[in-house]
Design a protein around this motif. Sequence first.
Motif, PDB file in Angstrom:
ATOM      1  N   UNK A   1       0.843  -1.178   0.000  1.00 59.63           N
ATOM      2  CA  UNK A   1       0.000   0.000   0.000  1.00 59.63           C
ATOM      3  C   UNK A   1       0.884   1.235   0.000  1.00 59.63           C
ATOM      4  N   UNK A   2       0.590   2.199  -0.872  1.00 58.61           N
ATOM      5  CA  UNK A   2       1.390   3.413  -0.930  1.00 58.61           C
ATOM      6  C   UNK A   2       0.885   4.414   0.091  1.00 58.61           C
ATOM      7  N   UNK A   3       1.753   5.362   0.429  1.00 55.71           N
ATOM      8  CA  UNK A   3       1.428   6.332   1.461  1.00 55.71           C
ATOM      9  C   UNK A   3       0.660   7.534   0.905  1.00 55.71           C
ATOM     10  N   UNK A   4       0.712   7.776  -0.409  1.00 57.47           N
ATOM     11  CA  UNK A   4       0.061   8.954  -1.000  1.00 57.47           C
ATOM     12  C   UNK A   4      -1.440   9.011  -0.726  1.00 57.47           C
ATOM     13  N   UNK A   5      -2.203   7.905  -0.878  1.00 59.41           N
ATOM     14  CA  UNK A   5      -3.631   7.990  -0.565  1.00 59.41           C
ATOM     15  C   UNK A   5      -3.888   8.334   0.908  1.00 59.41           C
ATOM     16  N   UNK A   6      -3.043   7.849   1.807  1.00 58.87           N
ATOM     17  CA  UNK A   6      -3.223   8.155   3.227  1.00 58.87           C
ATOM     18  C   UNK A   6      -2.977   9.630   3.507  1.00 58.87           C
ATOM     19  N   UNK A   7      -1.982  10.215   2.831  1.00 61.03           N
ATOM     20  CA  UNK A   7      -1.714  11.645   3.000  1.00 61.03           C
ATOM     21  C   UNK A   7      -2.899  12.461   2.495  1.00 61.03           C
ATOM     22  N   UNK A   8      -3.447  12.077   1.342  1.00 60.80           N
ATOM     23  CA  UNK A   8      -4.602  12.792   0.794  1.00 60.80           C
ATOM     24  C   UNK A   8      -5.806  12.697   1.727  1.00 60.80           C
ATOM     25  N   UNK A   9      -6.059  11.518   2.275  1.00 60.38           N
ATOM     26  CA  UNK A   9      -7.184  11.340   3.193  1.00 60.38           C
ATOM     27  C   UNK A   9      -6.946  12.130   4.470  1.00 60.38           C
ATOM     28  N   UNK A  10      -5.712  12.164   4.949  1.00 55.63           N
ATOM     29  CA  UNK A  10      -5.384  12.934   6.154  1.00 55.63           C
ATOM     30  C   UNK A  10      -5.653  14.420   5.933  1.00 55.63           C
ATOM     31  N   UNK A  11      -5.228  14.941   4.789  1.00 51.24           N
ATOM     32  CA  UNK A  11      -5.458  16.352   4.483  1.00 51.24           C
ATOM     33  C   UNK A  11      -6.947  16.650   4.413  1.00 51.24           C
ATOM     34  N   UNK A  12      -7.724  15.756   3.800  1.00 51.76           N
ATOM     35  CA  UNK A  12      -9.166  15.939   3.717  1.00 51.76           C
ATOM     36  C   UNK A  12      -9.806  15.958   5.102  1.00 51.76           C
ATOM     37  N   UNK A  13      -9.382  15.061   5.976  1.00 52.49           N
ATOM     38  CA  UNK A  13      -9.945  14.997   7.328  1.00 52.49           C
ATOM     39  C   UNK A  13      -9.634  16.272   8.106  1.00 52.49           C
ATOM     40  N   UNK A 127      -8.090 -19.944   6.685  1.00 52.31           N
ATOM     41  CA  UNK A 127      -7.581 -21.245   7.133  1.00 52.31           C
ATOM     42  C   UNK A 127      -8.608 -22.360   6.999  1.00 52.31           C
ATOM     43  N   UNK A 128      -9.889 -22.021   6.997  1.00 51.42           N
ATOM     44  CA  UNK A 128     -10.916 -23.055   6.856  1.00 51.42           C
ATOM     45  C   UNK A 128     -10.969 -23.597   5.434  1.00 51.42           C
ATOM     46  N   UNK A 129     -10.786 -22.718   4.431  1.00 52.34           N
ATOM     47  CA  UNK A 129     -10.921 -23.147   3.035  1.00 52.34           C
ATOM     48  C   UNK A 129      -9.592 -23.186   2.285  1.00 52.34           C
ATOM     49  N   UNK A 130      -8.572 -22.485   2.801  1.00 58.33           N
ATOM     50  CA  UNK A 130      -7.292 -22.402   2.107  1.00 58.33           C
ATOM     51  C   UNK A 130      -7.277 -21.386   0.983  1.00 58.33           C
ATOM     52  N   UNK A 131      -8.374 -20.659   0.789  1.00 58.06           N
ATOM     53  CA  UNK A 131      -8.476 -19.672  -0.293  1.00 58.06           C
ATOM     54  C   UNK A 131      -7.824 -18.364   0.143  1.00 58.06           C
ATOM     55  N   UNK A 132      -6.975 -17.827  -0.733  1.00 59.73           N
ATOM     56  CA  UNK A 132      -6.304 -16.553  -0.465  1.00 59.73           C
ATOM     57  C   UNK A 132      -7.070 -15.418  -1.150  1.00 59.73           C
ATOM     58  N   UNK A 133      -7.300 -14.338  -0.402  1.00 56.35           N
ATOM     59  CA  UNK A 133      -7.954 -13.143  -0.944  1.00 56.35           C
ATOM     60  C   UNK A 133      -7.123 -11.934  -0.597  1.00 56.35           C
ATOM     61  N   UNK A 134      -6.969 -11.062  -1.566  1.00 57.49           N
ATOM     62  CA  UNK A 134      -6.271  -9.797  -1.346  1.00 57.49           C
ATOM     63  C   UNK A 134      -6.990  -8.734  -2.157  1.00 57.49           C
ATOM     64  N   UNK A 135      -7.206  -7.593  -1.556  1.00 56.97           N
ATOM     65  CA  UNK A 135      -7.890  -6.521  -2.275  1.00 56.97           C
ATOM     66  C   UNK A 135      -7.582  -5.177  -1.663  1.00 56.97           C
ATOM     67  N   UNK A 136      -7.791  -4.155  -2.464  1.00 62.64           N
ATOM     68  CA  UNK A 136      -7.772  -2.758  -2.035  1.00 62.64           C
ATOM     69  C   UNK A 136      -9.025  -2.155  -2.638  1.00 62.64           C
ATOM     70  N   UNK A 137      -9.959  -1.745  -1.788  1.00 65.14           N
ATOM     71  CA  UNK A 137     -11.221  -1.222  -2.306  1.00 65.14           C
ATOM     72  C   UNK A 137     -11.908  -0.346  -1.276  1.00 65.14           C
ATOM     73  N   UNK A 138     -12.910   0.389  -1.747  1.00 69.45           N
ATOM     74  CA  UNK A 138     -13.740   1.211  -0.875  1.00 69.45           C
ATOM     75  C   UNK A 138     -15.024   0.474  -0.555  1.00 69.45           C
ATOM     76  N   UNK A 139     -15.556   0.735   0.623  1.00 67.91           N
ATOM     77  CA  UNK A 139     -16.836   0.194   1.040  1.00 67.91           C
ATOM     78  C   UNK A 139     -17.516   1.202   1.951  1.00 67.91           C
ATOM     79  N   UNK A 140     -18.624   0.826   2.495  1.00 64.68           N
ATOM     80  CA  UNK A 140     -19.383   1.707   3.387  1.00 64.68           C
ATOM     81  C   UNK A 140     -19.235   1.238   4.829  1.00 64.68           C
ATOM     82  N   UNK A 141     -19.471   2.159   5.751  1.00 63.56           N
ATOM     83  CA  UNK A 141     -19.470   1.822   7.168  1.00 63.56           C
ATOM     84  C   UNK A 141     -20.496   2.694   7.885  1.00 63.56           C
ATOM     85  N   UNK A 142     -21.056   2.160   8.942  1.00 62.68           N
ATOM     86  CA  UNK A 142     -21.955   2.906   9.825  1.00 62.68           C
ATOM     87  C   UNK A 142     -21.924   2.243  11.181  1.00 62.68           C
TER      88      UNK A 142
END
Length: 185
Positions: A1-13, A127-142
């Motif tokens: 993960x690069x640091x540039x998106x975190x800097x942009x989000x920090x500035x926005x906050x 560990x239950x299925x042995x399937x590997x998942x990796x992602x970078x994405x946006x989602x919602x939270x509440x």
Amino acid sequence: MTIKPLIAISALAFAASSALGQQANNSTGVGVSVGVYLPSSSQVRADLGNQGLQIGLGGTGTGRPSEGAITPEYTFIIDNGNGNQLFILPFTYGYEYHFGSDSDAPILPYVRPFLGVAFYDYSITDFATGVHSATKQLGATYGLEAGILLGHKIKLSAAYNYFTQTNGFSFNGLSLSASYTLFNL
């Protein structure tokens, strides 16, 4: 993960916190928090462990009884275990409402319903299925936060976050944290 998106989000906050500080009652500040993240999913607990680290920065409502404030907040949720990694960055807005009738009360309860967006970055082998998942994405939270203000600077809180499910993983969980208001806007 690069640091540039975190800097942009920090500035926005920070920009959002400053803008909200212009409210007429001037009851917002900027604070830091530290705590633990406790995932509710047994699958996530098995893959990552029972708890993760939570570090946050955001607006704090410093108004006294019956005063509320719209507060932005963003939090870093970091959980590493069993060779798996999870990073979630929720950015939320909430309305922090304080209960009580005495403006000089040393302890003041509050609630803060919130909603927003969350950035996910993870690499998990189930560990239950042995399937590997990796992602970078946006989602919602509440969710809902409740706690107590100790004076005008310290806040102890418990919050439950609901996150958008991604690749079959549910990152919903309880966060327990302590916050300190650095300065008022």
